[in-house]
Design an enzyme around this catalytic site. Structure first.
Site, PDB file in Angstrom:
ATOM      1  N   LEU A   1       0.841  -1.042   0.429  1.00 47.60           N
ATOM      2  CA  LEU A   1       0.673  -0.038   0.099  1.00 47.60           C
ATOM      3  C   LEU A   1       0.944   0.794   0.035  1.00 47.60           C
ATOM      4  O   LEU A   1       2.165   0.796   0.783  1.00 47.60           O
ATOM      5  CB  LEU A   1      -1.359  -0.020   1.280  1.00 47.60           C
ATOM      6  N   ASP A   2       0.334   2.142  -0.643  1.00 49.82           N
ATOM      7  CA  ASP A   2       1.211   3.641  -0.501  1.00 49.82           C
ATOM      8  C   ASP A   2       1.204   4.352   0.581  1.00 49.82           C
ATOM      9  O   ASP A   2       0.178   3.505   1.721  1.00 49.82           O
ATOM     10  CB  ASP A   2       0.222   4.741  -1.839  1.00 49.82           C
ATOM     11  N   ARG A   3       2.319   4.834   1.323  1.00 47.58           N
ATOM     12  CA  ARG A   3       2.736   5.028   2.331  1.00 47.58           C
ATOM     13  C   ARG A   3       1.636   6.182   3.191  1.00 47.58           C
ATOM     14  O   ARG A   3       1.740   5.916   4.134  1.00 47.58           O
ATOM     15  CB  ARG A   3       3.887   6.134   2.185  1.00 47.58           C
TER      16      ARG A   3
END
Length: 253
Positions: free
Chosen positions: A67-69
């Site tokens: 997942l994106d940060r």
């Protein structure tokens, strides 16, 4: 280092894996990733990642997806090579069901649609993706769950899993995700923007944003645990998104 990285670097190190564990067995672990925490180490080792903490706990761990940060929500890691192969194949062959929720700017039109646009790395901007005919296939379905004056709460289903897929597709649709520094205006959401008679608290020198991180949450993930059993794991909305929605609903009425 951008603002998102600076904010993450200032947070205390995250170590309480148990508090975010949704499901665990001998083969895998499903977690509710907090926003601001890297899924896996980045190229510059800018901050500890969720995978780092899992390695610290289990000794060895295998990346299945990421997942994106700034994105919170459901993520799964494998504990052994066999489970890694079994899970990774499901993602590669589009056998999983990945659901997200997020806040976008404006009013999506139509209120529900499927975006089928290939995504590639930007030619000039490192770490940024774009729509391009020679990119990899990317398919995102969305549906507006609740429309506010300046924003819409949207549910997403992604068939593919390209880097920044939802963010790129919603920018392409003209409704970037709120607080998105790469594909939107990157501006925090403040109560003063939609509350007519807003007064700053005496104890505060400046207004505290209702939300300053990417407004995206991986709400559920469905995959096969084995050849006969399929499971769905869900992550409740984090406190910041719940509080934001409550305020939007209040002032929308």
């Amino acid at each position: 280092m951008d603002a998102e990285e600076r904010n993450a670097a200032q947070r205390p190190l995250f170590r309480d894996i148990g508090s975010i564990t949704i499901f665990e067995n001998d083969d895998l672990i499903v977690l509710n990733k907090p926003s601001g925490l890297l899924s896996i180490p980045d190229r510059t080792q800018s901050a500890p990642s969720l995978k780092d903490y899992l390695i610290e706990k289990f000794g060895r761990i295998y990346t299945v997806h990421r997942l994106d940060r700034g994105t919170s929500g459901v993520i799964v890691f494998a504990k052994n090579e066999e489970a890694h192969r079994f899970l990774s194949l499901q993602f590669e062959e589009r056998q999983t069901r990945k659901m997200y929720q997020g806040l976008v700017i404006g009013k999506p039109s139509p209120p529900s649609a499927t975006i089928d646009e290939p995504i590639a790395e930007h030619f000039a901007k490192k770490g940024v993706m774009m729509i391009h005919a020679e990119g990899k296939a990317a398919i995102t379905s969305y549906a507006v769950a609740e429309q506010f004056r300046s924003y819409a709460w949207v549910e997403f289903s992604i068939l593919t899993g390209r880097t920044h897929q939802i963010r790129v597709h919603m920018k392409h649709a003209g409704n970037p995700l709120a607080c998105d520094e790469l594909y939107g205006d990157g501006l925090p959401i403040k109560l003063s923007a939609f509350k007519k008679k807003f007064n700053l608290a005496k104890a505060d020198d400046e207004e505290r944003p209702l939300l300053s991180r990417l407004a995206l949450h991986a709400s559920s993930l469905t995959f096969r645990l084995n050849d006969t059993e399929t499971a769905t794991y869900a992550a409740a909305l984090p406190k910041d998104l719940r509080a934001l929605l409550k305020q939007l609903q209040k002032w929308n009425s």
